[in-house]
Scaffold this motif. Sequence first.
Motif, PDB file in Angstrom:
ATOM      1  N   THR A 271      47.244  11.106  58.936  1.00 43.60           N
ATOM      2  CA  THR A 271      47.135  12.564  58.975  1.00 43.60           C
ATOM      3  C   THR A 271      48.407  13.129  59.604  1.00 43.60           C
TER       4      THR A 271
ATOM      5  N   LEU B  27      36.769  17.416  55.654  1.00 50.26           N
ATOM      6  CA  LEU B  27      37.064  16.000  55.895  1.00 50.26           C
ATOM      7  C   LEU B  27      36.274  15.028  55.018  1.00 50.26           C
TER       8      LEU B  27
ATOM      9  N   LEU C 117      36.637  12.812  61.433  1.00 45.06           N
ATOM     10  CA  LEU C 117      37.261  11.912  60.465  1.00 45.06           C
ATOM     11  C   LEU C 117      37.072  10.457  60.875  1.00 45.06           C
TER      12      LEU C 117
ATOM     13  N   ILE D 245      42.987  19.257  58.880  1.00 40.09           N
ATOM     14  CA  ILE D 245      42.248  18.275  59.675  1.00 40.09           C
ATOM     15  C   ILE D 245      41.336  18.954  60.685  1.00 40.09           C
TER      16      ILE D 245
ATOM     17  N   SER E 283      48.020  16.336  54.915  1.00 48.62           N
ATOM     18  CA  SER E 283      48.377  17.475  55.758  1.00 48.62           C
ATOM     19  C   SER E 283      48.037  18.744  54.993  1.00 48.62           C
TER      20      SER E 283
ATOM     21  N   ASN F 126      45.181   8.874  63.230  1.00 48.24           N
ATOM     22  CA  ASN F 126      44.941  10.281  63.562  1.00 48.24           C
ATOM     23  C   ASN F 126      46.175  10.849  64.258  1.00 48.24           C
TER      24      ASN F 126
ATOM     25  N   GLY G 200      38.597  17.525  64.762  1.00 48.40           N
ATOM     26  CA  GLY G 200      38.855  16.930  63.459  1.00 48.40           C
ATOM     27  C   GLY G 200      38.998  15.418  63.512  1.00 48.40           C
ATOM     28  N   PRO G 201      39.830  14.889  64.423  1.00 44.42           N
ATOM     29  CA  PRO G 201      39.930  13.435  64.537  1.00 44.42           C
ATOM     30  C   PRO G 201      38.598  12.748  64.834  1.00 44.42           C
TER      31      PRO G 201
END
Length: 252
Positions: free
Chosen positions: A18, A77, A129, A71, A43, A96, A125-126
């Motif tokens: 990412t 996601l 994901l 993200i 991205s 990440n 987001g991380p």
Amino acid sequence: MGFADELFDLTGKVVLVTGGSKGLGREMAFGAARCGADIVIASRNHDACAEVAREIEAETGRKAMPYSVHIGRWDQLPGLVDAVYERFGRLDVLINNAGMSPLYDSLESVSEKLFDSVMNLNMKGPFRLSVLVGERMAAAGGGSIVNVSSTGSIRPNAGILPYAMAKSALNTMTEGLAKAYGPTVRVNTLMSGPFDTSAHDWEPESLAEGVRPHALQRIGTPSEIIGSVLYLISDASSYTTMATLRVDGGIP
């Protein structure tokens, strides 16, 4: 194939980066491709992702897939993960790397919108994901997740406080996910220090003063991140999980 080549070989692996269209993410993507991996560049800027994907394919001969996604947007996601598995049928490594630390005049001036955007991209987001990917990796019998944190998470200051808080949460997430998805999925933190990327506009005098206390007394060049991330995503680190690897030039 020499001993080191074999140790860091990623042939047959699929790596998702990412924030992979520029800066440290771009270097990580190229590094993994040069070791034999197929790459997913994710991205917000599709054109930038597509350009890096073309460059990777032309230089390394590996497959590279661009994907436009924010993200920090929870609902975007699952589509990213589904697209990766539809294209490659597998995912072996998640990096990440996407993040941001916007400037602000003072802590009092930090708006709720700025605060939420920093938390969403750097932490929320991380998390989402990693969970989506980690479940599939564990079901498939293995994988590696690398969370790119910052030394700001352990050396915070007023100018980066929301960012530092988010990256600190990322450090915590590493330990929790390593326990959740072990023993087959390894999860580690790559804690980066200052690097000379387009994200920063360093003033020479203030930079020289700022890095004087550091052991190496300089900032890093983007390519200097490659060895560390290759260690964490390859079999070279097969007994390494829940770890934090600092790559910061020796910040005291």
